[in-house]
Design an enzyme around this catalytic site. Structure first.
Site: not given
Length: 355
Positions: A242, A245, A262, A249, A224, A234, A118, A238, A182, A140
């Site tokens: 993306n 993206h 990517h 994606h 960032k 997000e 955890r 935030r 990026e 992330k």
């Protein structure tokens, strides 16, 4: 050395940017409070840097968890391999994970840290330009699913991010270009002067000029860090990070993970997003051309691969930003400003995907 801070209260952490950090024990161990270290890396990066890193970690019990290299291995099997190494070596909460690698390693190692017992501490040591300017910062973490990219994960912040510019020497041109996607994103969503700087210096960046790379890495991390500090999970601003993206994606998912890098998919995705923005009059023709030309000059694809509209839009419907089955897009309102919206013409989106 330059130091930035991601301000998140008791979860705040520094980003160290400089040369030779991977050989500096003080920087690496400054944020390690445990007796055991698990180094997560991949088969490519471990051959280059693992032994050197282990040599400066004398006095610690060091465990290795090496996964295969590539986006296609950012999956549950690789995650389970890390868990197995931790359990086989009787690791407990007195363990820190060091993520030594690119974005795949950082994401999967971070998720392992977030979920093992955890939560145990971890440190990001990114070894690709893309990871240095983007994925290593912000917390992330996660893995891919066959039906969608990054659909399984957690927000979990590292103890520190250690960026060594020297590791960029070993990157090929394709990896540098993927990272530049990026970098360009930050100019498009936040800083038009930075975008202009990239236009003027793109050749220096492609040639791995360390003075210019240091500048763009610092500015990218600075933007960032600011955005993440304002919106860690997000729920608002935030999401502009993306840009490109949602399209990117979908490309990765439809082609198969690893077919395009990517950053290549994001570069193409930013052109598609810019075209949708152009159709709505939010970008001028001149601005659209500047965006497309810079992405092209960075040696990134600017044309969508041969994917059917049905498959493409189906993949876009799995994007994490979506609400009430609406596809939310990050679009441009000029260079340097972006919005997250579902208020766009669905026919314009369809036209762009089909063209």
């Amino acid at each position: 050395m330059k130091i930035l801070n991601v301000e998140l209260g008791d979860r705040s952490y520094p980003i160290y940017i400089g040369r030779g950090h991977l050989e500096d024990k003080k920087i690496i161990t400054r944020h390690i409070k445990t007796k055991t270290i698990c180094i997560v890396s991949n088969t490519t990066v471990s051959k280059l840097y693992l032994e050197n890193l282990k040599n400066i970690l004398d006095g610690y019990q060091v465990v290795e968890a090496i996964i295969d290299d590539g986006e296609e291995y950012k999956n549950h099997d690789s995650l389970n391999h890390i868990y197995t190494k931790l359990l086989e070596n009787q690791c407990n909460r007195d363990t820190t994970i060091l993520a030594l690698g690119g974005g795949v390693v950082g994401d999967i190692a971070g998720y392992a840290a977030a979920s093992f017992l955890r939560g145990i501490p971890f440190i990001q040591i990114p070894t690709t330009l893309l990871a240095q300017v983007d994925s290593s910062v912000g917390g992330k973490t996660g893995i891919n699913h066959l039906l969608g990219k990054n659909m399984i994960g957690a927000f979990y912040q590292p103890q520190a991010v250690v960026i060594d510019l020297n590791v960029l020497k070993t990157l090929d041109n394709r990896q540098i270009s993927a990272g530049l996607a990026e970098v360009i994103k930050y100019g498009l969503i936040w800083d038009k002067d930075f975008f202009k700087y990239l236009e003027n210096n793109i050749e220096n960046l492609k040639q791995k000029d360390f003075e210019h790379l240091g500048e763009v890495i610092y500015r990218s991390c600075e933007v960032k860090a600011k955005v993440v500090s304002e919106d860690e999970k997000e729920s608002g601003i935030r999401a502009i990070l993306n840009l490109g993206h949602t399209f990117g994606h979908a490309i990765e998912n439809c082609l198969g993970y690893g077919e395009w890098l990517h950053g290549e998919a994001v570069g193409c995705g930013m052109v598609l997003a810019a075209r949708v923005s152009l159709v709505h009059g939010w970008l001028t023709e001149s601005e659209f051309d500047r965006i497309k030309n810079l992405i092209f000059q960075a040696n990134l694809p600017i044309e969508k691969p041969n994917i059917s509209y049905e498959d493409f839009i189906g993949a876009m419907k799995l994007d994490k930003k979506n609400k009430d089955k609406d596809i939310y897009l990050v679009l441009q309102q000029g260079i340097g400003k972006a919005i997250v919206t579902n208020n766009y013409s669905s026919s314009a989106l369809a036209e762009v995907i089909k063209s």
